[in-house]
Motif scaffolding. Structure first.
Motif: not given
Length: 484
Positions: A244-252, A320-338
């Motif tokens: 058996i193998k143990i992995g992790c799961m992260v919301a990417d 091993f690594i598992t992750f969820s991937y649904y979307m991406s987003s942007t980052i800025s110092k002064e966060m604009g539209e969310l």
């Protein structure tokens, strides 16, 4: 003729679910409630604003038990997998799935958390499910804790803030590994472990409104440390079974700088460190990274550690690594539209289209993410969640013409194939989800992810019968041809 994609012959194609979102039967065979099953359905005026679904307190959880107001709690009913699992598993197999990622409900095995012996009825149910998977030739990946810590643990022990919960969890984990290791090769101790900090009311039970922001943050990072230790101890225990193998799961939380302003580039790097890489670094490298130490120092977080904690982490990284991937987003110092994301609000990207819930569709970002994780960690990767939630209704032919889902899946499959060509060791994929379920974040049944339509509305009116969408037949063909 479509475009043919290249994948290894042994690639594990599959689908993913969670016990609290599919099983139902919340009061059957000794099961207790988890917090996820204590969140009432709320009509959303704006699907891009989920704030109404997050007004959770200990009192609201207690009120839900007697439910004198007659509210509807969708996750108590799921899609009735508990009674219809044979039908569902057969449909999964007929679609061409090779692996089924599911979770075991802790609430069915140790309903109060502190029992001396496991609930045999709960073990019997999962043994029957695994036997059916084996009969249908489906491999299984199991999540041990998918946002469903038993409420009695929250109520009586203060949840993961209490170090005693590590031992309760480990007792549960040992039982299910011992009972089911002959059926299950791949195990994930926690689902989206980073969401314990990002949305702790669901994942860990933290809800004290009187605390300051720093106090809440400190509490959730302490809970997270206990989960890291619990996971490492699961890895340590699993070594008795070589197969058996143990992995992790992260919301990417894949993010880009909003622009090339160095301030925003640095801001994105720092956000990536603490919202993403921090979790992988602890679970893969087995140590708290230097940037996290500065972060904790500057905000005044002092983690309480027992003697030997750091050695346990170092000696027991996941495989091993598992992750969820649904979307991406942007980052800025002064966060604009969310816009809404996976249980969080994220920066809007002007180059991307979004779903009705504000989730920004970015297939290229999946290739970017796969290369990023492979370059940094050099351990096998598995995409454990990816999909699109849409409002859908059956048409006159008892199906759904979901070409948008076909496009979404096809574009992401193409980028997975490209990442493998890039040299990424990607060994499997489980879509979220092969069948309609109750949404984790919005609590809706009408937010449909599946290739299989389930006849329930948000209040569970309907027959619960299963109908095949157009994407089901497309996916079945893809499994045979690898053409999009």
């Amino acid at each position: 003729m479509g475009k043919k994609l290249e994948f290894p012959q042994e690639f594990l194609w599959g689908g993913a679910t969670a016990a609290t979102q599919i099983e139902g039967a919340y009061d059957v065979d000794g099961k207790s409630l988890s917090i996820m099953e204590m969140i009432p359905f709320v009509e959303l005026e704006d699907r891009k604003d989920l704030s109404k679904t997050r007004n959770l307190t200990m009192q609201s959880f207690l009120d839900s038990i007697e439910n004198k107001k007659g509210l509807h709690y969708p996750k108590r009913f799921g899609n009735d997998f508990y009674h219809r699992y044979k039908e569902d598993i057969r449909l999964f197999k007929e679609a061409g799935l090779k692996i089924f990622r599911m979770s075991i409900a802790w609430t069915r095995i140790f309903p109060n958390g502190d029992e001396k012996e496991p609930n045999q009825k709960g073990l019997e149910f999962y043994r029957n499910v695994f036997e059916e998977c084996k009969k249908q030739g489906l491999e299984v990946m199991v999540t041990m804790n998918h946002f469903d810590t038993p409420f009695p643990i929250i109520q009586n022990y203060n949840g993961w803030k209490n170090r005693e919960v590590i031992d309760m969890y480990l007792k549960y984990a040992k039982v299910i590994i011992d009972e089911f290791n002959q059926y299950v090769k791949y195990w994930l101790p926690f689902n989206e472990i980073n969401l314990g900090v990002l949305f702790s009311a669901i994942a860990t039970g933290e809800e004290d409104a009187s605390k300051s922001f720093v106090e809440k943050l400190a509490a959730t990072y302490q809970e997270l440390h206990h989960q890291f230790i619990a996971q490492a101890k699961v890895v340590e225990y699993s070594k008795k079974y070589e197969h058996i193998k143990i992995g992790c799961m992260v919301a990417d939380t894949t993010t880009y700088p909003l622009d090339c302003n160095p301030i925003n580039v640095l801001e994105n790097q720092q956000k990536e460190q603490m919202k993403k890489f921090f979790y992988y670094d602890v679970m893969i490298k087995g140590e708290y990274p230097s940037y996290s130490k500065r972060f904790f120092k500057e905000i005044g977080v002092n983690l309480e550690m027992a003697s030997g904690d750091l050695e346990i982490l170092k000696n027991n990284p996941v495989e091993f690594i598992t992750f969820s991937y649904y979307m991406s987003s942007t980052i800025s110092k002064e966060m604009g539209e969310l816009t809404e994301g996976n249980l969080m609000r994220l920066g809007k990207n002007p180059f991307l289209k979004a779903t009705d819930w504000g989730w920004q569709i970015d297939p290229l970002g999946l290739r970017y993410t796969l290369n990023q994780l492979w370059d940094r960690y050099q351990v096998p990767l598995f995409i454990s969640e990816n999909g699109i939630g849409v409002l859908e209704k059956l048409n006159a032919n008892n199906t759904v013409e979901d070409d948008y889902r076909i496009d979404y899946l096809g574009q992401h499959f193409e980028q997975m194939s490209e990442a493998i060509k890039d040299g990424v060791d990607l060994f499997g994929y489980t879509m979220w989800t092969p069948i309609d379920v109750v949404s984790a974040g919005s609590n809706e049944f009408s937010k449909r992810y599946g290739m299989i339509f389930v006849d329930y509305d948000d209040y569970h009116n309907g027959t619960g019968d299963r109908y095949l969408k157009k994407s089901y037949h497309w996916f079945k063909n893809f499994m045979e041809t690898k053409e999009i």
